[in-house]
Design a protein around this motif. Structure first.
Motif, PDB file in Angstrom:
ATOM      1  N   VAL A  10       0.855  -1.183   0.000  1.00 35.46           N
ATOM      2  CA  VAL A  10       0.000   0.000   0.000  1.00 35.46           C
ATOM      3  C   VAL A  10       0.892   1.234   0.000  1.00 35.46           C
ATOM      4  CG1 VAL A  10      -1.843   1.243   1.192  1.00 35.46           C
ATOM      5  CG2 VAL A  10      -1.780  -1.263   1.258  1.00 35.46           C
ATOM      6  N   GLY A  11       0.848   2.021  -1.067  1.00 42.25           N
ATOM      7  CA  GLY A  11       1.679   3.208  -1.197  1.00 42.25           C
ATOM      8  C   GLY A  11       2.779   2.993  -2.215  1.00 42.25           C
ATOM      9  N   GLY A  12       2.854   3.887  -3.219  1.00 46.44           N
ATOM     10  CA  GLY A  12       3.789   3.707  -4.312  1.00 46.44           C
ATOM     11  C   GLY A  12       4.882   4.743  -4.375  1.00 46.44           C
ATOM     12  N   GLY A  13       5.294   5.289  -3.223  1.00 45.83           N
ATOM     13  CA  GLY A  13       6.449   6.174  -3.192  1.00 45.83           C
ATOM     14  C   GLY A  13       7.724   5.351  -3.282  1.00 45.83           C
ATOM     15  N   VAL A 149       0.419 -11.272   3.067  1.00 46.76           N
ATOM     16  CA  VAL A 149       1.169 -10.292   3.840  1.00 46.76           C
ATOM     17  C   VAL A 149       0.898  -8.912   3.252  1.00 46.76           C
ATOM     18  CG1 VAL A 149       3.283 -10.458   2.457  1.00 46.76           C
ATOM     19  CG2 VAL A 149       3.434  -9.721   4.838  1.00 46.76           C
ATOM     20  N   VAL A 150       0.833  -7.909   4.117  1.00 49.61           N
ATOM     21  CA  VAL A 150       0.590  -6.526   3.708  1.00 49.61           C
ATOM     22  C   VAL A 150       1.804  -5.686   4.096  1.00 49.61           C
ATOM     23  CG1 VAL A 150      -0.853  -4.471   4.023  1.00 49.61           C
ATOM     24  CG2 VAL A 150      -1.910  -6.750   3.996  1.00 49.61           C
ATOM     25  N   VAL A 151       2.284  -4.880   3.144  1.00 46.17           N
ATOM     26  CA  VAL A 151       3.403  -3.969   3.395  1.00 46.17           C
ATOM     27  C   VAL A 151       2.865  -2.541   3.312  1.00 46.17           C
ATOM     28  CG1 VAL A 151       5.718  -3.266   2.708  1.00 46.17           C
ATOM     29  CG2 VAL A 151       4.979  -5.632   2.343  1.00 46.17           C
ATOM     30  N   GLY A 152       2.841  -1.851   4.434  1.00 51.07           N
ATOM     31  CA  GLY A 152       2.297  -0.489   4.491  1.00 51.07           C
ATOM     32  C   GLY A 152       3.376   0.545   4.246  1.00 51.07           C
ATOM     33  N   CYS A 153       3.295   1.215   3.108  1.00 55.42           N
ATOM     34  CA  CYS A 153       4.246   2.283   2.752  1.00 55.42           C
ATOM     35  C   CYS A 153       3.462   3.527   2.376  1.00 55.42           C
ATOM     36  CB  CYS A 153       5.134   1.839   1.594  1.00 55.42           C
ATOM     37  SG  CYS A 153       6.073   0.326   1.905  1.00 55.42           S
ATOM     38  N   GLY A 159      -2.589   4.742   6.866  1.00 61.69           N
ATOM     39  CA  GLY A 159      -3.813   4.053   7.260  1.00 61.69           C
ATOM     40  C   GLY A 159      -3.534   2.630   7.691  1.00 61.69           C
ATOM     41  N   VAL A 160      -2.547   2.001   7.062  1.00 65.63           N
ATOM     42  CA  VAL A 160      -2.178   0.644   7.444  1.00 65.63           C
ATOM     43  C   VAL A 160      -1.636   0.628   8.870  1.00 65.63           C
ATOM     44  CG1 VAL A 160      -0.627  -1.287   6.950  1.00 65.63           C
ATOM     45  CG2 VAL A 160      -1.738  -0.063   5.072  1.00 65.63           C
ATOM     46  N   ALA A 161      -0.764   1.579   9.197  1.00 69.79           N
ATOM     47  CA  ALA A 161      -0.208   1.650  10.554  1.00 69.79           C
ATOM     48  C   ALA A 161      -1.303   1.939  11.573  1.00 69.79           C
ATOM     49  CB  ALA A 161       0.885   2.715  10.619  1.00 69.79           C
ATOM     50  N   ARG A 162      -2.214   2.837  11.256  1.00 69.34           N
ATOM     51  CA  ARG A 162      -3.298   3.152  12.191  1.00 69.34           C
ATOM     52  C   ARG A 162      -4.163   1.927  12.469  1.00 69.34           C
ATOM     53  NH1 ARG A 162      -4.049   7.746   8.967  1.00 69.34           N
ATOM     54  NH2 ARG A 162      -6.032   6.922   8.197  1.00 69.34           N
ATOM     55  N   VAL A 274       5.450  -2.342   8.057  1.00 71.61           N
ATOM     56  CA  VAL A 274       5.440  -1.006   7.452  1.00 71.61           C
ATOM     57  C   VAL A 274       6.864  -0.575   7.128  1.00 71.61           C
ATOM     58  CG1 VAL A 274       3.306  -0.325   8.605  1.00 71.61           C
ATOM     59  CG2 VAL A 274       5.515   0.182   9.690  1.00 71.61           C
ATOM     60  N   ALA A 275       6.968   0.454   6.271  1.00 73.74           N
ATOM     61  CA  ALA A 275       8.280   0.973   5.871  1.00 73.74           C
ATOM     62  C   ALA A 275       8.132   2.416   5.419  1.00 73.74           C
ATOM     63  CB  ALA A 275       8.888   0.116   4.759  1.00 73.74           C
ATOM     64  N   GLY A 276       9.270   3.086   5.195  1.00 71.99           N
ATOM     65  CA  GLY A 276       9.240   4.470   4.743  1.00 71.99           C
ATOM     66  C   GLY A 276       8.681   5.397   5.813  1.00 71.99           C
ATOM     67  N   ASP A 277       7.964   6.420   5.386  1.00 73.04           N
ATOM     68  CA  ASP A 277       7.384   7.371   6.336  1.00 73.04           C
ATOM     69  C   ASP A 277       6.450   6.679   7.317  1.00 73.04           C
ATOM     70  OD1 ASP A 277       8.771   9.268   4.940  1.00 73.04           O
ATOM     71  OD2 ASP A 277       7.059  10.585   4.582  1.00 73.04           O
ATOM     72  N   ALA A 278       5.777   5.625   6.888  1.00 71.74           N
ATOM     73  CA  ALA A 278       4.882   4.886   7.776  1.00 71.74           C
ATOM     74  C   ALA A 278       5.642   4.289   8.949  1.00 71.74           C
ATOM     75  CB  ALA A 278       4.162   3.786   6.999  1.00 71.74           C
ATOM     76  N   ALA A 279       6.940   4.014   8.756  1.00 75.79           N
ATOM     77  CA  ALA A 279       7.789   3.489   9.821  1.00 75.79           C
ATOM     78  C   ALA A 279       8.573   4.590  10.525  1.00 75.79           C
ATOM     79  CB  ALA A 279       8.756   2.451   9.253  1.00 75.79           C
ATOM     80  N   GLY A 280       8.459   5.828  10.029  1.00 74.47           N
ATOM     81  CA  GLY A 280       9.133   6.961  10.659  1.00 74.47           C
ATOM     82  C   GLY A 280      10.580   7.124  10.277  1.00 74.47           C
ATOM     83  N   THR A 281      10.961   6.686   9.070  1.00 72.66           N
ATOM     84  CA  THR A 281      12.387   6.677   8.731  1.00 72.66           C
ATOM     85  C   THR A 281      12.822   7.875   7.889  1.00 72.66           C
ATOM     86  OG1 THR A 281      11.941   5.226   6.822  1.00 72.66           O
ATOM     87  CG2 THR A 281      12.559   4.175   8.901  1.00 72.66           C
TER      88      THR A 281
END
Length: 409
Positions: A10-13, A149-153, A159-162, A274-281
């Motif tokens: 989820v998320g194509g950045g 498996v779902v990868v939230g990016c 929304g995935v993290a929430r 999760v990864a990217g901004d969703a993970a706070g990186t």
């Protein structure tokens, strides 16, 4: 509900597109769900290592910068040349992100333009992603697909993290806003198309910084701040007016929250990572996020792939463990820098003055280029530590003296 995927990203950045590409190349059935048309506000700076690590052609760079200029509250200007053979690559997220998504789809990922609605569960506990396709009528029933498996990016407000991670672990944010304008001519009011300007001035940002980053025929003028109520648009307007850039056409404007601290947990212990901004990186102090997003996306893909192979949810922890092993120390150092040096104009003035030191400049660029703390010239580290310690002692002494004066009054 007719489709089931091994992985839904989820998320194509940069993070999501990298994760989807890696999973597809590994032979998994992958869906990449992206909210088409959204562009994140971003200075667009990337290190040369990004091109090598993620097989990105240099032609995607809209320009390169060979120096950075730090501007203090008292208009002290310190130029930091990158050095021989080095550069800061500049990308336009509009073009760069789309190239990454196209590559993922060419390598086997199924690309869907749509908006994430919810993460649900089937009767057997399997994850279901409900999404609304681009252009679907308002009020229409969402499309639902199953995933092992779902990868939230999907960004800082994921929304995935929430839906899957503890609300208490939500990272702190810096609000970022920039205006992409047509670039001024070379030399206009000191503008240089191969230099990144960073403004450490409280009038432009009370707790972060403002920037002017060249993108070839376009330029990003932006600001970040975590202070509630701070008027970002007004700050950018003031900066453009101060620099004489109001006459240049605004191509587009963008704003978004930028997290500056990795989450303590990136997975739900079941089937989501999760990864990217969703993970706070996004790196503290610098706000750099593209390279770290792609690294995190790759780490999430590795974790998801191991989970798909073994069925063991513990495999999902690989993503955060790998990222923090590689970059956790750098993030800690940058976090301390931001906490200490960005707190007031007085401290920002001292910080910019420190940047005049050639050892600091060299180690800064080495760390940026290589994405790790520089290990060369150990005495330079000692020298910098002594300088920083001296500044800390001086600041503490001033605070004690000021407190004494207040009590005396």
């Amino acid at each position: 509900m007719t489709e089931q995927y091994d992985a839904i990203v989820v998320g194509g950045g940069p993070s999501g597109a990298t994760a989807a590409n890696d999973l597809a190349l590994a032979g998994h059935k992958v869906m990449l769900l992206d909210k088409a048309g959204r562009i994140k506000p971003c200075g667009g700076a990337v290190p040369p290592r990004m091109l090598k690590d993620f097989d990105v052609p240099i032609e995607l760079l809209c320009t390169t910068a060979n120096s950075a200029r730090m501007i203090s509250p008292n208009i002290r200007k310190v130029d930091m040349p990158v050095g021989e053979g080095g550069f800061v690559g500049m990308v336009d997220r509009d073009v760069f992100d789309e190239w990454l998504r196209v590559r993922a789809s060419q390598n086997g990922a199924t690309r869907i333009d749509g908006t994430f609605e919810a993460l649900e569960r089937d009767s057997d506990g399997t994850a279901i992603i409900a999404y609304r396709p681009k252009g679907s009528p308002r009020g229409s029933e969402p499309v639902r697909v199953r995933a092992k498996v779902v990868v939230g990016c999907d960004g800082g407000n994921s929304g995935v993290a929430r839906a899957t991670l503890p609300e208490s672990d939500k990272p702190n944010f810096v609000a970022a806003y920039h205006e992409v304008i047509e670039s001024p001519p070379e030399g206009f009011n000191g503008f240089e198309g191969n230099r990144c300007d960073v403004f450490y001035q409280g009038k432009h940002s009370p707790d972060f910084y403002a920037w002017v980053f060249p993108h070839g025929d376009k330029t990003s003028v932006g600001v970040g701040s975590a202070v509630k109520g701070f008027e970002l648009r007004k700050a950018v307007a003031n900066l453009r007016e101060e620099l004489g850039m109001t006459e240049f056409k605004t191509v587009r404007v963008e704003g978004a929250p930028i997290p500056l601290k990795p989450r303590k947990r990136w997975d739900n212990g079941k089937d989501v990572v999760v990864a990217g901004d969703a993970a706070g990186t996004v790196a503290p102090a610098s706000g750099e996020g593209i390279y770290y997003a792609m690294y995190g996306g790759r780490a999430a893909a590795e974790a998801a792939g191991e989970f798909l192979r073994t069925g063991d949810p513990k495999a999902l922890k690989i993503a955060r463990a790998r990222f923090m092993k590689a970059h956790g120390q750098v993030f800690w150092v940058l976090g301390m820098m931001q906490w200490f040096w960005y707190r007031s104009d007085n401290m920002r003035e001292r910080f910019v003055k420190l940047c005049m030191d050639k050892d600091i400049q060299q180690l800064t660029w080495e760390a940026y280029m290589n994405k790790e703390l520089a290990k060369k010239k150990p005495m330079a580290h000692v020298k910098i530590f002594i300088k920083d310690t001296g500044q800390l002692i001086l600041a503490a002494g001033n605070a004690v003296r000021n407190l004494g004066k207040q009590k005396a009054a």
